[in-house]
Design a protein around this motif. Structure first.
Motif: not given
Length: 321
Positions: A94-114
Motif C-alpha cells: 500500500d503505497a498510500l499508507r507509506l505516504i500517510q505514515v511518512l507525512d504524519a511523522k514529518i508533521q509531528a516532528a515539525q510541530q513538536a519543534q515548531q
C-alpha cells in the motif's frame, strides 16, 4: 629472518578489528520491536500471524524509519536517512499508507519543534526517493530478484547505505510450490535418468535461504520478514486453549536461518483498523510473543514486555524457540 618477522607482524590492531565488526543495532522505529530485539547484521526476524494482525504495517513503519532523514534545516526527524528495499511477494503493498505514515511523522516532528519552513516541503519527496520496491509473482521471480540484488545493494550502500531488507510474506508461494510434482517418465525412460525438477518446495526454500545468507554476509544486512500463520484448531477454542498454537509449514531449511520469531495475534474484542464514522481508523490492538534461540537468551529465562499507547496496545513474552 626478515621473512619470519614480516609473518609475525599483526594484520590489524584490536581497535581496527572492533571498528570493522562492531556495528550499532539497527533501529526499526517500532518501540516494542526495538526494545525486544537488538537487530544486527545476520539476524532474520520472522513476524508470524494471521491476516489483519499488523504484519505488513510493521514493515511499512520500519521502512519509514529507514528513509526518514536525521535532520533537515535544524528539524530532528529521528530517522536513519538510509535506503529501504522491500520485497513484496503478495502484491499488496500500500503505497498510500507509506505516504500517510511518512507525512504524519514529518508533521509531528515539525510541530513538536515548531520549525516549519517552506524549505521543508521537499522532505517527503526525498524520503520516497530512498524507498525501493521489488514485486515478485512466483518463486522463480523471487530467486531471480535475490540473484540480481547484490549489485543493487552495492549501489544503494554507496548512496546513503542500507542495513535492513524487508520481505512481505515469505510463504506467499507455498501452496503453488507444494503442488509441483516431478514429471512422469516417458515410455521406456528410467526415472533415475530424468533431470531433477528445479522448483520444488524443498529446493525453492533451500535456495532462498542460501541466497539470503549470502546477501546478509556480503552486505552486512538484517532481514525482517512476514509469514502468514496457519492457525491450529485449538486456537479457535476458548477456555484453556493455547492462543499461540499454530502449525509450522515451511521446510526446515528456512527455519534454520531464522534467528528470532515474533508471533502476533489480534486481541479478542478489538477489531483491527476498524473504520469509524468520521472516516478515521482505530489504533492497532494486538499481542506479540517473541521466540528466540536458547543461545541468544544469555541466561535470561523469561522477559515480559508490556506497552500501551495511542498507536499500539500489545503484550510480549521472550521465550526460547
Amino acid at each position: 629472518m626478515a621473512e619470519y618477522a614480516s609473518f609475525l607482524e599483526p594484520d590489524e590492531t584490536a581497535y581496527d578489528l572492533f571498528a570493522r565488526i562492531v556495528v550499532d543495532p539497527t533501529r526499526t522505529g517500532i518501540p516494542f520491536l526495538d526494545q525486544a530485539i537488538f537487530l544486527r547484521p545476520g539476524h532474520v526476524v520472522e513476524l508470524v500471524g494471521p491476516s489483519g494482525c499488523g504484519k505488513s504495517e510493521i514493515l511499512i513503519q520500519a521502512a519509514a524509519s529507514c528513509i526518514l532523514p536525521k535532520e533537515v534545516n535544524g528539524v530532528l526527524y529521528g530517522g536513519r536517512e538510509e535506503n529501504s528495499l522491500l520485497l513484496d511477494l503478495d502484491s499488496k503493498f500500500d503505497a498510500l499508507r507509506l505516504i500517510q505514515v511518512l507525512d504524519a511523522k514529518i508533521q509531528a516532528a515539525q510541530q513538536a519543534q515548531q520549525r516549519h519552513t517552506p524549505q521543508d516541503s521537499h522532505v517527503l519527496e526525498d524520503c520516497l526517493q530512498r524507498f525501493h520496491l521489488m514485486q515478485c509473482h512466483s518463486s522463480f521471480q523471487l530467486l531471480a530478484a535475490l540473484k540480481v540484488m547484490k549489485p543493487v545493494l552495492t549501489s544503494l550502500q554507496s548512496k546513503g547505505g542500507v542495513s535492513l531488507l524487508l520481505v512481505d510474506n515469505v510463504a506467499a508461494f507455498y501452496w503453488v510450490d507444494k503442488a509441483i510434482r516431478p514429471a512422469a517418465p516417458a515410455p521406456g525412460q528410467n526415472r533415475h535418468n530424468m533431470p531433477e525438477t528445479t522448483l520444488t518446495l524443498q529446493s525453492v526454500h533451500a535456495a532462498v535461504a542460501a541466497e539470503l545468507q549470502a546477501i546478509m554476509q556480503h552486505h552486512r544486512l538484517a532481514v525482517l520478514v512476514t509469514k502468514h500463520a496457519v492457525l491450529s484448531a485449538s486456537n479457535q477454542g476458548a477456555g484453556g486453549a493455547d492462543l499461540w498454537a499454530h502449525r509450522e509449514f515451511l521446510p526446515q531449511t528456512w527455519h534454520d536461518i531464522v534467528t528470532h520469531r515474533m508471533m502476533l495475534r489480534c486481541i479478542p474484542g478489538f477489531p483491527y483498523r476498524a473504520r469509524l464514522p468520521t472516516g478515521q481508523q482505530q489504533p492497532y490492538h494486538f499481542q506479540a510473543k517473541l521466540l528466540v534461540p536458547l543461545s541468544l537468551l544469555l541466561g535470561s529465562a523469561c522477559l515480559v514486555l508490556r506497552q500501551s499507547g495511542r498507536q499500539h496496545c500489545w503484550l510480549g513474552r521472550l521465550l526460547p524457540m
